[in-house]
Write a protein that holds these residues in place. Structure first.
Motif, mmCIF file in Angstrom:
data_model
loop_
_atom_site.group_PDB
_atom_site.id
_atom_site.type_symbol
_atom_site.label_atom_id
_atom_site.label_comp_id
_atom_site.label_asym_id
_atom_site.label_seq_id
_atom_site.Cartn_x
_atom_site.Cartn_y
_atom_site.Cartn_z
ATOM 1 N N TYR A 1 21.008 1.705 6.651
ATOM 2 C CA TYR A 1 21.535 1.867 8.010
ATOM 3 C C TYR A 1 21.874 0.562 8.714
ATOM 4 C CZ TYR A 1 16.435 1.735 9.211
ATOM 5 O OH TYR A 1 15.104 1.429 9.317
ATOM 6 N N GLY B 1 4.359 -5.214 9.496
ATOM 7 C CA GLY B 1 3.336 -4.541 8.706
ATOM 8 C C GLY B 1 1.959 -5.008 9.162
ATOM 9 N N LEU C 1 0.835 -1.202 0.000
ATOM 10 C CA LEU C 1 0.000 0.000 0.000
ATOM 11 C C LEU C 1 0.867 1.248 0.000
ATOM 12 C CD1 LEU C 1 -2.235 -1.535 2.686
ATOM 13 C CD2 LEU C 1 -3.122 -0.731 0.507
HETATM 14 P P1 HAM Z 1 10.836 -2.432 6.087
HETATM 15 O O1 HAM Z 1 11.300 -3.787 5.716
HETATM 16 O O2 HAM Z 1 10.976 -1.372 5.056
HETATM 17 O O3 HAM Z 1 11.625 -2.025 7.396
HETATM 18 O O4 HAM Z 1 9.329 -2.486 6.536
HETATM 19 C C1 HAM Z 1 8.914 -3.340 7.591
HETATM 20 C C2 HAM Z 1 7.587 -3.990 7.258
HETATM 21 O O5 HAM Z 1 6.623 -2.993 6.894
HETATM 22 C C3 HAM Z 1 7.626 -4.901 6.042
HETATM 23 O O6 HAM Z 1 8.136 -6.170 6.379
HETATM 24 C C4 HAM Z 1 6.157 -4.951 5.655
HETATM 25 O O7 HAM Z 1 5.462 -5.862 6.484
HETATM 26 C C5 HAM Z 1 5.704 -3.549 5.976
HETATM 27 N N1 HAM Z 1 5.684 -2.762 4.734
HETATM 28 C C6 HAM Z 1 6.712 -2.123 4.134
HETATM 29 N N2 HAM Z 1 6.297 -1.500 3.009
HETATM 30 C C7 HAM Z 1 4.984 -1.748 2.887
HETATM 31 C C8 HAM Z 1 3.970 -1.369 1.923
HETATM 32 N N3 HAM Z 1 4.230 -0.588 0.892
HETATM 33 N N4 HAM Z 1 2.718 -1.815 2.128
HETATM 34 C C9 HAM Z 1 2.414 -2.596 3.192
HETATM 35 N N5 HAM Z 1 3.322 -2.973 4.132
HETATM 36 C C10 HAM Z 1 4.587 -2.554 3.978
HETATM 37 C C11 HAM Z 1 11.456 -0.843 8.045
HETATM 38 O O8 HAM Z 1 10.599 -0.042 7.821
HETATM 39 C C12 HAM Z 1 12.425 -0.681 9.193
HETATM 40 N N6 HAM Z 1 12.221 0.650 9.788
HETATM 41 C C13 HAM Z 1 12.238 -1.785 10.225
HETATM 42 C C14 HAM Z 1 13.168 -1.634 11.395
HETATM 43 C C15 HAM Z 1 12.862 -1.141 12.593
HETATM 44 N N7 HAM Z 1 14.447 -1.944 11.385
HETATM 45 C C16 HAM Z 1 14.962 -1.648 12.576
HETATM 46 N N8 HAM Z 1 14.024 -1.137 13.308
#
Ligand code: HAM
Length: 423
Positions: free
Chosen positions: A262, A307, A120
């Motif tokens: 990072y 997510g 999304l």
């Molecule tokens: P990320 O892998 O980009 O990591 O996102 C984490 C989770 O957010 C994904 O595994 C997925 O479940 C959900 N997600 C990402 N993009 C979407 C999308 N477009 N639509 C629906 N769900 C989505 C991070 O965001 C890092 N900040 C995680 C982290 C926290 N690492 C260390 N601390």
């Protein structure tokens, strides 16, 4: 008629109830693990993500909702939660009072990706971050926490894919070796990966095109880049996980490199059969250089984000979908009974019991159907006879047994009956 923007969904009643359950379950686990909530603004300076997530990543180059505000500043809707939390931690000088802090957040994120099932443009994450430790036991805690949140929400069939990316120096070594190996095969790579090869070869490993990823993966196999310290750290994490409930869920996967710059050391992704091969239900890892890179002291940190929309996709496969939203249903026959029913409904609600009734004068049959649909465990029935006697009929929806009770004993009788259910 206006419509919601593409990839941005309304969460309608019924479904919102499931969201509340998922969030409530997550919060109860997060509190058990000693994490405190942090809320950061939806908008941040663009530079925050360029510096942390990385100027060559898909998120920064293609996916941010970015614009100039009235003060000519470049701002974005936050695409992820980790960088804003590090910013908030440093801005509030939390490292000066106690550098070791454990945070959680449940917030919307924004990425301008091509919308499809489970992908999304506005999505929601349940995330946790620990700042202030390099200890592998903290990596293990984060993995156990993630698993506990999934377990508490009835999500069963997941796998946690673990890897270690190495420290800053290891990543430079890996990047150089990968570039050397991929240079021969440059013609086979997509246009984006040709650029990645020059600027950030590691990103070829998470290209959305299978062909690029496969070429990079086979090159990766022959590269030995981890220093002794990182090898020991990885072994330490696995040692801490040994014998825990999450151990069975973990597998080593050398191809987990993550799409954000990072990360160092431990990285992981959580996969689930309800989602496609490339889409993770959650992911995370260490970011031991980020606090320092953002102008703070050198402090280790680790976290994850799940997510929520993807958790719901997995949940509907693994558990029965939530059906109802009234513990007690009040069914009435006739106008006078409806007025009494309204009072009773209010009395039950004030007493903290989830209660509902029909205001439209529908037939008893259709009200009983409603009671079933809403998952009620008790139904109060009031008609002319009951009004004349000053009584209610209380129907146990499980056993179908009916008893009568005086209006004055209504609350006591309902509470006694509810005690026989483990709600
Ligand atoms: P990320 O892998 O980009 O990591 O996102 C984490 C989770 O957010 C994904 O595994 C997925 O479940 C959900 N997600 C990402 N993009 C979407 C999308 N477009 N639509 C629906 N769900 C989505 C991070 O965001 C890092 N900040 C995680 C982290 C926290 N690492 C260390 N601390």
């Amino acid at each position: 008629m206006y419509k919601a923007l593409r990839g941005m969904n309304d969460i309608l009643p019924g479904v919102s109830r499931i969201w509340q359950d998922v969030e409530k379950n997550a919060i109860s686990v997060l509190r058990q693990f000693g994490y405190s909530e942090i809320r950061t603004p939806v908008m941040e300076e663009k530079g925050l993500f360029v510096k942390s997530v990385g100027g060559e990543t898909d998120i920064v180059t293609k996916e941010m909702f970015s614009f100039r505000d009235r003060g000519e500043r470049d701002v974005v809707l936050r695409p992820e939660g980790t960088a804003p939390i590090v910013r908030a931690y440093l801005e509030a000088n939390l490292h000066k009072t106690d550098p070791f802090q454990k945070f959680y957040y449940i917030e919307p994120m924004f990425r301008s990706e091509r919308p499809q099932a489970g992908r999304l443009r506005q999505f929601h994450q349940i995330g946790a971050e620990v700042i202030g430790s390099l200890n592998p036991v903290v990596d293990a805690e984060i993995i156990l926490l993630l698993a506990a949140i999934l377990d508490k929400n009835g999500i069963k069939d997941y796998t946690i894919r673990l890897n270690n990316l190495g420290c800053h120096d290891d990543k430079i070594r890996l990047s150089g070796a990968l570039k050397a190996q991929l240079s021969d095969k440059e013609v086979l790579l997509c246009d984006d990966c040709k650029k990645r090869l020059q600027k950030n070869p590691l990103r070829v490993l998470d290209c959305k095109k299978d062909s690029c990823r496969n070429i990079a993966r086979s090159a990766l196999k022959s590269i030995d880049f981890l220093c002794e310290n990182c090898k020991n750290h990885f072994a330490g994490v696995k040692e801490c996980l040994k014998g825990t409930s999450a151990e069975k869920k973990c597998v080593d996967d050398p191809y987990i490199v993550r799409g954000l710059d990072y990360y160092t050391s431990t990285v992981f992704e959580v996969s689930h059969p309800a989602l496609g091969a490339q889409d993770a239900i959650g992911a995370g890892g260490r970011y031991d250089n980020l606090v320092k890179d953002m102008g703070g002291p050198a402090l280790g940190a680790v976290g994850f984000a799940l997510g929520v929309e993807r958790m719901l996709m997995a949940r509907s496969k693994d558990t029965a979908v939530f059906k109802g939203s009234a513990t007690v249903y009040v069914a009435t026959i006739g106008e006078k009974a409806a007025k009494e029913g309204f009072k009773i409904t209010n009395e039950l609600r004030i007493a903290g019991i989830e209660c509902n009734m029909n205001y439209e004068g529908s037939s008893l049959k259709s009200q009983m159907r409603d009671a079933d649909k809403l998952g009620s465990v008790l139904t109060i029935i009031i008609g002319d006879d009951e009004l004349a006697k000053g009584e209610i009929v209380l129907r146990d929806m499980r056993t179908k047994e009916q008893i009568s009770a005086k209006f004055t004993d209504m609350l006591k009788t309902v509470n006694e009956k509810l005690k026989t259910y483990s709600l």
